[in-house]
Design a protein around this motif. Structure first.
Motif, PDB file in Angstrom:
ATOM      1  N   THR A 140      36.774  48.361  38.685  1.00  0.00           N
ATOM      2  CA  THR A 140      36.403  48.728  40.052  1.00  0.00           C
ATOM      3  C   THR A 140      37.297  49.844  40.574  1.00  0.00           C
ATOM      4  O   THR A 140      38.507  49.790  40.448  1.00  0.00           O
ATOM      5  CB  THR A 140      36.498  47.501  40.976  1.00  0.00           C
ATOM      6  OG1 THR A 140      35.643  46.488  40.462  1.00  0.00           O
ATOM      7  CG2 THR A 140      36.071  47.843  42.383  1.00  0.00           C
ATOM      8  N   GLN A 166      41.655  41.496  39.290  1.00  0.00           N
ATOM      9  CA  GLN A 166      40.585  40.698  38.684  1.00  0.00           C
ATOM     10  C   GLN A 166      39.427  41.559  38.199  1.00  0.00           C
ATOM     11  O   GLN A 166      38.662  41.149  37.334  1.00  0.00           O
ATOM     12  CB  GLN A 166      40.032  39.677  39.684  1.00  0.00           C
ATOM     13  CG  GLN A 166      40.989  38.588  40.056  1.00  0.00           C
ATOM     14  CD  GLN A 166      40.398  37.677  41.136  1.00  0.00           C
ATOM     15  OE1 GLN A 166      39.335  37.937  41.689  1.00  0.00           O
ATOM     16  NE2 GLN A 166      41.117  36.601  41.423  1.00  0.00           N
ATOM     17  N   TYR A 167      39.273  42.739  38.777  1.00  0.00           N
ATOM     18  CA  TYR A 167      38.148  43.625  38.458  1.00  0.00           C
ATOM     19  C   TYR A 167      38.683  45.002  38.082  1.00  0.00           C
ATOM     20  O   TYR A 167      38.604  45.962  38.857  1.00  0.00           O
ATOM     21  CB  TYR A 167      37.180  43.713  39.647  1.00  0.00           C
ATOM     22  CG  TYR A 167      36.663  42.359  40.054  1.00  0.00           C
ATOM     23  CD1 TYR A 167      35.678  41.724  39.308  1.00  0.00           C
ATOM     24  CD2 TYR A 167      37.198  41.695  41.153  1.00  0.00           C
ATOM     25  CE1 TYR A 167      35.216  40.466  39.655  1.00  0.00           C
ATOM     26  CE2 TYR A 167      36.736  40.433  41.507  1.00  0.00           C
ATOM     27  CZ  TYR A 167      35.755  39.828  40.753  1.00  0.00           C
ATOM     28  OH  TYR A 167      35.304  38.569  41.090  1.00  0.00           O
ATOM     29  N   GLY A 224      32.911  41.520  42.007  1.00  0.00           N
ATOM     30  CA  GLY A 224      33.381  42.889  41.829  1.00  0.00           C
ATOM     31  C   GLY A 224      32.703  43.901  42.720  1.00  0.00           C
ATOM     32  O   GLY A 224      33.028  45.087  42.681  1.00  0.00           O
ATOM     33  N   SER A 225      31.769  43.469  43.556  1.00  0.00           N
ATOM     34  CA  SER A 225      31.047  44.384  44.443  1.00  0.00           C
ATOM     35  C   SER A 225      31.820  44.601  45.737  1.00  0.00           C
ATOM     36  O   SER A 225      32.779  43.893  46.044  1.00  0.00           O
ATOM     37  CB  SER A 225      29.663  43.810  44.776  1.00  0.00           C
ATOM     38  OG  SER A 225      29.794  42.640  45.572  1.00  0.00           O
ATOM     39  N   TRP A 277      42.801  40.994  44.147  1.00  0.00           N
ATOM     40  CA  TRP A 277      41.370  41.132  43.889  1.00  0.00           C
ATOM     41  C   TRP A 277      41.117  42.268  42.900  1.00  0.00           C
ATOM     42  O   TRP A 277      40.341  42.116  41.950  1.00  0.00           O
ATOM     43  CB  TRP A 277      40.614  41.370  45.198  1.00  0.00           C
ATOM     44  CG  TRP A 277      39.122  41.369  45.017  1.00  0.00           C
ATOM     45  CD1 TRP A 277      38.294  40.287  45.093  1.00  0.00           C
ATOM     46  CD2 TRP A 277      38.287  42.496  44.727  1.00  0.00           C
ATOM     47  NE1 TRP A 277      36.991  40.680  44.865  1.00  0.00           N
ATOM     48  CE2 TRP A 277      36.957  42.029  44.639  1.00  0.00           C
ATOM     49  CE3 TRP A 277      38.532  43.851  44.539  1.00  0.00           C
ATOM     50  CZ2 TRP A 277      35.887  42.871  44.363  1.00  0.00           C
ATOM     51  CZ3 TRP A 277      37.459  44.692  44.259  1.00  0.00           C
ATOM     52  CH2 TRP A 277      36.158  44.205  44.181  1.00  0.00           C
ATOM     53  N   ASP A 299      31.674  41.492  47.767  1.00  0.00           N
ATOM     54  CA  ASP A 299      32.610  40.487  47.254  1.00  0.00           C
ATOM     55  C   ASP A 299      34.037  40.824  47.708  1.00  0.00           C
ATOM     56  O   ASP A 299      34.797  39.937  48.106  1.00  0.00           O
ATOM     57  CB  ASP A 299      32.534  40.433  45.725  1.00  0.00           C
ATOM     58  CG  ASP A 299      33.469  39.399  45.126  1.00  0.00           C
ATOM     59  OD1 ASP A 299      33.524  38.260  45.634  1.00  0.00           O
ATOM     60  OD2 ASP A 299      34.150  39.737  44.134  1.00  0.00           O
ATOM     61  N   VAL A 339      35.366  49.903  48.393  1.00  0.00           N
ATOM     62  CA  VAL A 339      35.025  49.770  46.986  1.00  0.00           C
ATOM     63  C   VAL A 339      33.931  50.782  46.646  1.00  0.00           C
ATOM     64  O   VAL A 339      32.901  50.841  47.315  1.00  0.00           O
ATOM     65  CB  VAL A 339      34.561  48.334  46.657  1.00  0.00           C
ATOM     66  CG1 VAL A 339      34.042  48.243  45.222  1.00  0.00           C
ATOM     67  CG2 VAL A 339      35.697  47.355  46.875  1.00  0.00           C
TER      68      VAL A 339
END
Length: 174
Positions: free
Chosen positions: A101, A97-98, A57-58, A94, A61, A172
């Motif tokens: 974020t 999935q988070y 989640g970074s 992506w 990433d 992000v």
């Protein structure tokens, strides 16, 4: 004589009205893409844990997991082409999935054209990418946009450099 004064007053009023619409440059710009700062301790980023991989989640990433954080555009365009769709589809997967974020989409333009035109074009490019992600199920509340216009070129002049400058970059935030 009276019509000349009236015309001058109308033109003056129109000039003042349009001058108030100009987008102001932020006093402090965030770091340019590729510039990295030191992350806070304990975030898993830049904390000396070499070889442990990125924190799920970074930002690291995200960059590692998606095809690209950047979509490019044609000259004077903000249309999402098939290549951009593929990149944004990967980003949407992506982001799904988070769900906690948040991202910022930065719109950019090449050095040609006026500052005002390029700020508006960068804004349309960032919002075009945002709208595509929202259409793919990502909450609009998680996405902010900003336009840098021609203020942050990747380097150089000429068609090859300008093609790289016509972009929207997903960053992000958290």
């Amino acid at each position: 004589m009276a019509t000349k004064k009236t015309t001058v007053l109308i033109l003056g009023a129109a000039l003042l009205a349009t001058a108030g619409c100009a987008k102001k440059r932020p006093e402090v710009l965030p770091p340019a893409p590729g510039e990295t700062g030191t992350a806070a301790p304990g975030t898993g980023m830049n904390d000396g844990n070499v070889g442990t991989g990125s924190v799920p989640g970074s930002a690291e990433d995200f960059r590692r997991s998606v095809q690209s954080d950047t979509v490019n555009f044609e000259l004077d365009s903000y249309d999402i082409d098939p290549t951009a769709r593929a990149i944004l589809d990967g980003q949407a997967t992506w982001l799904a999935q988070y769900p906690a974020t948040r991202i910022t989409i930065e719109g950019h333009a090449d050095e040609r054209g006026t500052r005002e035109y390029n700020l508006a074009l960068g804004d349309r490019r960032a919002n075009s990418a945002k709208n595509y992600l929202v259409a793919r199920g990502i909450s609009a509340d998680r996405i902010t946009t900003i336009s840098y216009g021609k203020e942050r070129p990747l380097g150089g002049s000429g068609e090859a450099a300008w093609a790289q400058d016509r972009r929207a970059v997903t960053v992000v935030v958290s």
